[in-house]
Design an enzyme around this catalytic site. Structure first.
Site, PDB file in Angstrom:
ATOM      1  N   GLY A  68      58.482 -24.186  26.964  1.00 16.40           N
ATOM      2  CA  GLY A  68      57.763 -24.152  25.693  1.00 16.40           C
ATOM      3  C   GLY A  68      57.028 -25.423  25.316  1.00 16.40           C
TER       4      GLY A  68
ATOM      5  N   VAL B  74      52.614 -19.266  27.301  1.00 20.27           N
ATOM      6  CA  VAL B  74      54.002 -19.495  27.706  1.00 20.27           C
ATOM      7  C   VAL B  74      54.065 -20.438  28.895  1.00 20.27           C
ATOM      8  CG1 VAL B  74      54.074 -17.487  29.226  1.00 20.27           C
ATOM      9  CG2 VAL B  74      56.196 -18.320  28.220  1.00 20.27           C
ATOM     10  N   CYS B  75      55.122 -21.234  28.938  1.00 18.88           N
ATOM     11  CA  CYS B  75      55.436 -22.066  30.103  1.00 18.88           C
ATOM     12  C   CYS B  75      56.944 -21.958  30.322  1.00 18.88           C
ATOM     13  CB  CYS B  75      54.982 -23.512  29.891  1.00 18.88           C
ATOM     14  SG  CYS B  75      55.946 -24.426  28.666  1.00 18.88           S
ATOM     15  N   ARG B  76      57.488 -22.785  31.141  1.00 16.77           N
ATOM     16  CA  ARG B  76      58.909 -22.684  31.489  1.00 16.77           C
ATOM     17  C   ARG B  76      59.833 -22.887  30.290  1.00 16.77           C
ATOM     18  NH1 ARG B  76      63.054 -26.059  33.971  1.00 16.77           N
ATOM     19  NH2 ARG B  76      64.345 -24.729  35.291  1.00 16.77           N
TER      20      ARG B  76
ATOM     21  N   THR C 171      59.731 -19.307  29.210  1.00 17.24           N
ATOM     22  CA  THR C 171      60.275 -18.297  30.103  1.00 17.24           C
ATOM     23  C   THR C 171      61.796 -18.385  30.198  1.00 17.24           C
ATOM     24  OG1 THR C 171      58.240 -18.379  31.395  1.00 17.24           O
ATOM     25  CG2 THR C 171      60.129 -17.362  32.451  1.00 17.24           C
TER      26      THR C 171
END
Length: 71
Positions: free
Chosen positions: A30, A26-28, A54
């Site tokens: 996608g 996961v990142c901020r 996120t």
């Protein structure tokens, strides 16, 4: 296991992503996590990108714990 690996360090951190199952990435938003998933998949690691990152999780109203220490 949370590796907290920035995208640029993923190639040097491949072993940290190995597990007995699928690793969620996961990142901020996608985008970076999708790039990491593409690379890790090519290394034979079972991965899944958390769609929307996120921000999508928070926007969906799911539970969120803020801060730098998980509870």
């Amino acid at each position: 296991v949370d590796t907290g690996a920035p995208l640029g360090t993923v190639p040097d951190s491949v072993d940290a992503f190995r597990s007995n199952g699928t690793t969620l990435v996961v990142c901020r938003t996608g985008g970076r996590s999708m790039r990491a998933c593409e690379f890790l998949s090519e290394q034979g690691i079972a991965v899944a990108n958390v769609a929307g990152g996120t921000l999508a999780w928070v926007t969906s109203g799911r539970d969120v714990v803020a801060g730098d220490q998980p509870q």
